[in-house]
Each structure stands twice: as structure tokens, then as C-alpha cells.
Motif scaffolding. Structure first.
Motif, mmCIF file in Angstrom:
data_model
loop_
_atom_site.group_PDB
_atom_site.id
_atom_site.type_symbol
_atom_site.label_atom_id
_atom_site.label_comp_id
_atom_site.label_asym_id
_atom_site.label_seq_id
_atom_site.Cartn_x
_atom_site.Cartn_y
_atom_site.Cartn_z
ATOM 1 N N ARG A 181 0.833 -1.211 0.000
ATOM 2 C CA ARG A 181 0.000 0.000 0.000
ATOM 3 C C ARG A 181 0.861 1.253 0.000
ATOM 4 O O ARG A 181 0.645 2.165 -0.798
ATOM 5 C CB ARG A 181 -0.916 -0.028 1.223
ATOM 6 N N ASP A 182 1.836 1.315 0.884
ATOM 7 C CA ASP A 182 2.720 2.486 0.961
ATOM 8 C C ASP A 182 3.491 2.693 -0.341
ATOM 9 O O ASP A 182 3.662 3.827 -0.791
ATOM 10 C CB ASP A 182 3.707 2.353 2.121
ATOM 11 N N TYR A 183 3.948 1.601 -0.939
ATOM 12 C CA TYR A 183 4.720 1.698 -2.179
ATOM 13 C C TYR A 183 3.848 2.266 -3.302
ATOM 14 O O TYR A 183 4.280 3.150 -4.050
ATOM 15 C CB TYR A 183 5.286 0.326 -2.571
ATOM 16 N N CYS A 184 2.635 1.763 -3.419
ATOM 17 C CA CYS A 184 1.722 2.265 -4.460
ATOM 18 C C CYS A 184 1.379 3.733 -4.233
ATOM 19 O O CYS A 184 1.407 4.543 -5.167
ATOM 20 C CB CYS A 184 0.450 1.429 -4.501
ATOM 21 N N LEU A 185 1.068 4.092 -2.986
ATOM 22 C CA LEU A 185 0.668 5.468 -2.685
ATOM 23 C C LEU A 185 1.816 6.467 -2.796
ATOM 24 O O LEU A 185 1.573 7.669 -2.943
ATOM 25 C CB LEU A 185 0.050 5.540 -1.284
ATOM 26 N N ALA A 186 3.048 6.002 -2.768
ATOM 27 C CA ALA A 186 4.202 6.892 -2.889
ATOM 28 C C ALA A 186 4.423 7.351 -4.330
ATOM 29 O O ALA A 186 5.151 8.315 -4.574
ATOM 30 C CB ALA A 186 5.459 6.200 -2.372
ATOM 31 N N LYS A 187 3.775 6.717 -5.270
ATOM 32 C CA LYS A 187 3.933 7.099 -6.681
ATOM 33 C C LYS A 187 3.167 8.407 -6.931
ATOM 34 O O LYS A 187 2.145 8.663 -6.303
ATOM 35 C CB LYS A 187 3.409 5.989 -7.576
ATOM 36 N N PRO A 188 3.668 9.217 -7.851
ATOM 37 C CA PRO A 188 3.015 10.510 -8.119
ATOM 38 C C PRO A 188 1.558 10.369 -8.575
ATOM 39 O O PRO A 188 1.251 9.539 -9.427
ATOM 40 C CB PRO A 188 3.867 11.119 -9.234
ATOM 41 N N HIS A 189 0.704 11.158 -7.973
ATOM 42 C CA HIS A 189 -0.700 11.320 -8.375
ATOM 43 C C HIS A 189 -1.541 10.051 -8.230
ATOM 44 O O HIS A 189 -2.520 9.867 -8.944
ATOM 45 C CB HIS A 189 -0.799 11.849 -9.808
ATOM 46 N N VAL A 190 -1.167 9.187 -7.307
ATOM 47 C CA VAL A 190 -1.923 7.945 -7.099
ATOM 48 C C VAL A 190 -3.009 8.172 -6.062
ATOM 49 O O VAL A 190 -2.807 8.846 -5.060
ATOM 50 C CB VAL A 190 -0.983 6.799 -6.651
ATOM 51 N N GLU A 191 -4.156 7.568 -6.337
ATOM 52 C CA GLU A 191 -5.249 7.583 -5.377
ATOM 53 C C GLU A 191 -5.632 6.146 -5.052
ATOM 54 O O GLU A 191 -5.534 5.257 -5.897
ATOM 55 C CB GLU A 191 -6.454 8.347 -5.916
ATOM 56 N N GLU A 192 -6.051 5.938 -3.812
ATOM 57 C CA GLU A 192 -6.516 4.636 -3.358
ATOM 58 C C GLU A 192 -8.036 4.691 -3.309
ATOM 59 O O GLU A 192 -8.606 5.605 -2.720
ATOM 60 C CB GLU A 192 -5.945 4.361 -1.969
ATOM 61 N N THR A 193 -8.678 3.715 -3.945
ATOM 62 C CA THR A 193 -10.137 3.683 -3.984
ATOM 63 C C THR A 193 -10.644 2.309 -3.574
ATOM 64 O O THR A 193 -9.885 1.348 -3.507
ATOM 65 C CB THR A 193 -10.667 4.034 -5.392
ATOM 66 N N LEU A 194 -11.934 2.228 -3.321
ATOM 67 C CA LEU A 194 -12.595 0.975 -2.962
ATOM 68 C C LEU A 194 -13.840 0.776 -3.842
ATOM 69 O O LEU A 194 -14.953 0.623 -3.346
ATOM 70 C CB LEU A 194 -12.998 0.987 -1.482
ATOM 71 N N PRO A 195 -13.675 0.733 -5.171
ATOM 72 C CA PRO A 195 -14.847 0.675 -6.049
ATOM 73 C C PRO A 195 -15.564 -0.676 -6.061
ATOM 74 O O PRO A 195 -16.705 -0.756 -6.499
ATOM 75 C CB PRO A 195 -14.266 0.979 -7.432
#
Length: 117
Positions: A7-21
Motif C-alpha cells: 500500500r505504501d509503495y503504491c501510494l508513494a507514486k506521483p498522483h496515485v489515489e486509493e479507492t474501494l470501487p
């Protein structure tokens, strides 16, 4: 890499958002509204889905039993990676980077310029 590190690795990328669709259990990571990673909160060990170049996807699947065609995804463009299975050190972060870069590369030029990527 455990789920918190993923999770931290993905969110550290520029302009990334975490969603729960897809419900409260499925984390989806997007850049400019386009998905590049997905995992389950409750069953992380059962695999994470990452986008992959089709030729590289086949090579990876042949080389590593822990990498399979994308579960519930387009099997040509997505892999399911079992993060707790034996994988060489650094491969999962490399595959996350590859997935992110594929999605960014396919964004319209105007969007890439606006995002500065």
C-alpha cells in the motif's frame, strides 16, 4: 512485501489515489482515474493484480509459479502475483513500477503534461 508495504509503495507514486470501487475489501490504486494495481485487504496472500506488457507477462508466468494470468482481469494485460510466495527480492516493487509506468504511458499527452509525469 506485506500489505502495508504494498500500500505504501503504491501510494508513494506521483498522483496515485486509493479507492474501494469493488467493496470495502478490495483496494484499487489509480493514476488519473486509471487502475494499475489491486489487492484484497482480507486475502492479500491470495494475490495482487498488476498490469503488465503482454510479452513480459508470458515470460514472467513461465519463469515464476507465483505469477499467474490476472484473476478476474484481462489475462493478456494483467498478472496475479502471489506476494508471499517465493519471488526474487525486488521483483514485486519492479512489477508495481512497470504497471504504473504502463498506465501513465497510455494517458493522453495533455493529462501527462498536467500531471507532470
Amino acid at each position: 512485501m506485506n500489505i502495508e508495504e504494498f500500500r505504501d509503495y503504491c501510494l508513494a507514486k506521483p498522483h496515485v489515489e486509493e479507492t474501494l470501487p469493488f467493496g470495502e475489501d478490495t483496494l484499487v490504486y489509480k493514476v488519473a482515474g486509471k487502475m494499475f494495481a489491486m489487492c484484497s485487504l482480507n486475502s492479500y496472500a491470495e494475490g495482487v493484480n498488476l498490469k503488465c506488457d503482454p510479452e513480459r507477462a508470458v515470460e514472467l508466468r513461465e519463469q515464476y509459479p507465483a505469477i499467474q494470468p490476472g484473476y478476474h482481469m484481462n489475462k493478456k494485460h494483467w498478472n496475479t502475483i502471489y506476494p508471499e510466495a517465493f519471488l526474487p527480492m525486488g521483483l514485486l516493487p519492479e512489477l508495481i513500477d512497470h504497471s504504473y509506468e504502463l498506465v501513465v504511458k497510455c494517458l493522453p499527452k495533455k493529462v501527462r503534461v498536467e500531471l507532470g509525469v
